[in-house]
Design an enzyme around this catalytic site. Sequence first.
Site, PDB file in Angstrom:
ATOM      1  N   SER A  60       0.802  -1.230   0.000  1.00 46.87           N
ATOM      2  CA  SER A  60       0.000   0.000   0.000  1.00 46.87           C
ATOM      3  C   SER A  60       0.834   1.280   0.000  1.00 46.87           C
ATOM      4  O   SER A  60       0.308   2.360  -0.228  1.00 46.87           O
ATOM      5  CB  SER A  60      -0.931   0.027   1.211  1.00 46.87           C
ATOM      6  N   LYS A  62       0.569   3.419  -2.934  1.00 42.22           N
ATOM      7  CA  LYS A  62      -0.558   4.339  -3.116  1.00 42.22           C
ATOM      8  C   LYS A  62      -0.119   5.804  -3.041  1.00 42.22           C
ATOM      9  O   LYS A  62      -0.770   6.672  -3.614  1.00 42.22           O
ATOM     10  CB  LYS A  62      -1.641   4.064  -2.062  1.00 42.22           C
ATOM     11  N   TYR A 107      -3.762  -2.337 -10.199  1.00 38.97           N
ATOM     12  CA  TYR A 107      -3.643  -2.179  -8.741  1.00 38.97           C
ATOM     13  C   TYR A 107      -2.772  -3.277  -8.125  1.00 38.97           C
ATOM     14  O   TYR A 107      -1.848  -2.994  -7.349  1.00 38.97           O
ATOM     15  CB  TYR A 107      -5.044  -2.179  -8.127  1.00 38.97           C
ATOM     16  N   TYR A 147      -4.938   3.669   7.936  1.00 38.25           N
ATOM     17  CA  TYR A 147      -6.317   3.170   8.055  1.00 38.25           C
ATOM     18  C   TYR A 147      -6.914   3.577   9.404  1.00 38.25           C
ATOM     19  O   TYR A 147      -6.748   4.712   9.830  1.00 38.25           O
ATOM     20  CB  TYR A 147      -6.360   1.651   7.852  1.00 38.25           C
ATOM     21  N   VAL A 204       1.097  -3.804   3.965  1.00 39.73           N
ATOM     22  CA  VAL A 204       1.053  -5.089   4.678  1.00 39.73           C
ATOM     23  C   VAL A 204       2.292  -5.940   4.457  1.00 39.73           C
ATOM     24  O   VAL A 204       2.461  -6.973   5.098  1.00 39.73           O
ATOM     25  CB  VAL A 204      -0.187  -5.948   4.307  1.00 39.73           C
TER      26      VAL A 204
END
Lengths: 306, 306, 306, 306
Positions: free
Chosen positions: C61, C64, C188, C240, C258
Amino acid sequence: MQKIVDEIASQMASKTDKGIVASYIPQLACVDPKQFAISVALPDGSVYSAGCASTLFSIQSISKVFTLTLALGKLGERVWNRVGREPSGDPFNSIVQLEHEHGKPRNPFVNAGAIAIADAIIQGHQPKEILAEILQFVRYLADDESIAIDEKVARSEELTGDRNASLAHFMASFGLFQNPVDAVLGTYFHHCSIAMNTIQLATAGLFLANNGHNPITGYRVVSSDRAKRINSLMLMCGHYDGSGEFAFRVGLPGKSGVGGGILAIAPGKASIAVWSPGLDTIGNSKLGTQALELLTQKTGWSVFGQ
Amino acid sequence: MQKIVDEIASQMASKTDKGIVASYIPQLACVDPKQFAISVALPDGSVYSAGCASTLFSIQSISKVFTLTLALGKLGERVWNRVGREPSGDPFNSIVQLEHEHGKPRNPFVNAGAIAIADAIIQGHQPKEILAEILQFVRYLADDESIAIDEKVARSEELTGDRNASLAHFMASFGLFQNPVDAVLGTYFHHCSIAMNTIQLATAGLFLANNGHNPITGYRVVSSDRAKRINSLMLMCGHYDGSGEFAFRVGLPGKSGVGGGILAIAPGKASIAVWSPGLDTIGNSKLGTQALELLTQKTGWSVFGQ
Amino acid sequence: MQKIVDEIASQMASKTDKGIVASYIPQLACVDPKQFAISVALPDGSVYSAGCASTLFSIQSISKVFTLTLALGKLGERVWNRVGREPSGDPFNSIVQLEHEHGKPRNPFVNAGAIAIADAIIQGHQPKEILAEILQFVRYLADDESIAIDEKVARSEELTGDRNASLAHFMASFGLFQNPVDAVLGTYFHHCSIAMNTIQLATAGLFLANNGHNPITGYRVVSSDRAKRINSLMLMCGHYDGSGEFAFRVGLPGKSGVGGGILAIAPGKASIAVWSPGLDTIGNSKLGTQALELLTQKTGWSVFGQ
Amino acid sequence: MQKIVDEIASQMASKTDKGIVASYIPQLACVDPKQFAISVALPDGSVYSAGCASTLFSIQSISKVFTLTLALGKLGERVWNRVGREPSGDPFNSIVQLEHEHGKPRNPFVNAGAIAIADAIIQGHQPKEILAEILQFVRYLADDESIAIDEKVARSEELTGDRNASLAHFMASFGLFQNPVDAVLGTYFHHCSIAMNTIQLATAGLFLANNGHNPITGYRVVSSDRAKRINSLMLMCGHYDGSGEFAFRVGLPGKSGVGGGILAIAPGKASIAVWSPGLDTIGNSKLGTQALELLTQKTGWSVFGQ
């Protein structure tokens, strides 16, 4: 019929897992969980009972059937401006749906809905007056002037009623209440604290099994059309997020209370009251539900087929 | 009975607000909204119809009644490991409940539930084989070998099926699927695309009105107990978040589809199919619901009293 | 600075509870959880490292941040039509918010948001072309042409990507996607599978610590204004539903993956990359977070005061 | 600095869309929306102001910063047993999160969280005593003994406080409250009704900009570590579901109130108070936010880079 209710009472007596007595209202927690009663009232006015059918218990949420009936009489279809008529899919005391739907409860049988109904029927009267009227209405339905409110239970509810107070203030914050929150809650807690036995309760529900007409007193309580609609709401929403399970297993319109009572209606056939204070995890009487399941198996009274 | 259905068809023809034809599946959007049909099948095997009762339409979600029945036959009570049996209180395509309850749909009639049922019945077979079996089962229920899948509708659904694909992948992400998501969705889209007319549909539902036994073919489809349970699920969950309203107004177990059809069951009395493609805001046939309301008023068939 | 990173690496080596390696992507599960690396890149272009700082790991992630930067370059403020910029209060893969807000993700760092960004940057190109462009952009930021996608991880993600497929189809069902869902998901999954070491990652983030300008390559990547905004999004949403905790303990904009990596930015002072594959219950690197907490204590780099 | 604040006040005076004054507390609704004030307090103790900086306004939710600080002093880390420290992603008065998380508010700055903090600091004292203590603490921070509670606003809040009463009873229903709900609400409504001007407010926040130390009074209010943590909570949660937007545009820890005030902290650089009673749709001061955005542009004080 007497044989059937005797058999059911006997089978229930032999069950070892009788559920857990509701603990969140202290006054209810001291009830002996081993008790069981069943009464079946027929359209000819006869009532068949077994178990401790003359023992009084707190009818709790079953009273919501009577206040809804009263509200429909007073306000007619305007009742549906205050509450919806769909199952909520949520527990009895959930507030999530209220936030998503701007303070309007899904139906008159979740706590929020019944509190909104209490507000609707007060109509500027004093709580004492409206409580007297509710009580008089229940006595009239059951044809029994001895029915009363258990003040100790009512006070116990008020002392532990934070969740209901939260629901009431939440709705009031949308400007939906016509009376002070305290008056509404007082009315609600007291009508939930009406004490009845299964004979009285089965009799009081008979108008719903008999197209709106009480064969014992001869009174027409509601139109046959309205009786049907109340029955439909009981089937869809009478057991909170366990309504589907009750319909699946029992197959009758029914309304449960955390006192362990259930009023079930077999349209055209009977009004049935059962009572056993031990509850399942959703908050419905464990033996009461099993007894009704047995009854519809033995009688073929399910509305969904024989 | 013929007089009653003729009257209903005539009244429906005079309605000006016929609802809006479903637009999200392009192939459904081209249907003429003015059409109406009703068929009533009685336990003696007679069928009374009015309107365009031989016109085929897409049964869509009504097929979920048939796949549930098939799944119960194949898996028995293990079906309830895959789906619950409570109303969800949410729209037909909601995913919120799935996240809160770890991918297990509330009941077999919301989209997610029917997709889970599709997965359950595939059991390692090829989608083509299972579709042939579903179709054969519907033909057997309706006693009509001509019933077929409308491939144009099925393709149209696949092209616009992102929401259902989302539901399927969501459940699969919890490890709950036994078959590839594409195979499950293909099965689901195709069984929703079965085309029937109201005569066929009313006949196919007759076993539910007749304790599990089809009087026309002489077949016992399910036990009387299972028929009752399917009826209870139809009443509680058959119209999504409009189920309470349908019970309140019509008072019969029923299952609607976005093609405009509704199958309603009056236990012991009749299996009724109505069709009119215009929908209300929740996605149920507008005239179809009104026709059923009129029918239960005229016949006293509501399960909640006369 | 070298002394500080050495001390941190030494303290981390002595920790016994190193968290749990992510298991939901099989290819990530085989990584040795005992590994730890830290690299600190300063505005003068110097990089200080300790631990296995040249070991490649899956940035997941963290990518991103780079795709958001690329999207802002391509679409400018129109990016905010596709994603919001508020923390969601929900887990990284939650779909509830999407249903309540009609398919628009709360921010570009939850999975749904990053998938929407992937769709936004494809702009009609082939996934291969856009992946080549993303990879080229990361190489340009890190000043290292050797950076590549780990195809084994990408394939592993695709095979286990049902939850992300569900999110993508859900958004697509609102008509919000410009490209086929499969192309978007492929993009993605592949950009999440870029493999980097902490030296490369700290270098790649340096433009965010240096008002948009990369002091090593001399390139102006973004305006100083845009660098600030990306930093604010990293602080608010980069971890998050653990973002508040990271701000509370570490006090720097940061983005976790992760794979066990975290990129943290001390504006005006440093770009820091840490890596340790063991995760806490929310899915952020356990030792990585502790190392950054220690670093801000030792350096006074928290944006919230010394 | 004086030139900067003068320029900002002048620009704000020329704005035509000044937002909407909060109407849900009647006493707040009568404030003139055209007013604007700004005060900037520097670590050297100097304060620069423009606009009506000596006009008192209701600080409302800004008081939550002071009660949190007090609670941390009294209970230390045990405060986090009562409230979390994550953004909620929901509006300031949402109850949905409370039901999903068993009555524990996400953070001390949503209404439910501040009410829980009020309960935590009462600790068996009389509401009057604890209010006196809160007021004394604010006077001590602002170095101004004239600061007082506006009783008219407090009464107005109590009369219209159903939503907050709902939140309080909801938490109490989980057994989480140590004091009667009425006492807690009385405390909460009164501390929200403290009236201050921007000079007093900027001064009161100076300890947060100066590592916990108030340079004017010479007092160490909290440790530098605690000042950092309070700042992080203000950044993450200080503007409810507009916190991300405030971080994106202004880039400073800040806490807004529906009275139109905002306290913003530039760590190491300044404590800033702005006031303009017109609000945006989320409930934050419209001109106040714009003024702070302008200020960080002119000064480079954003914590996210220059």
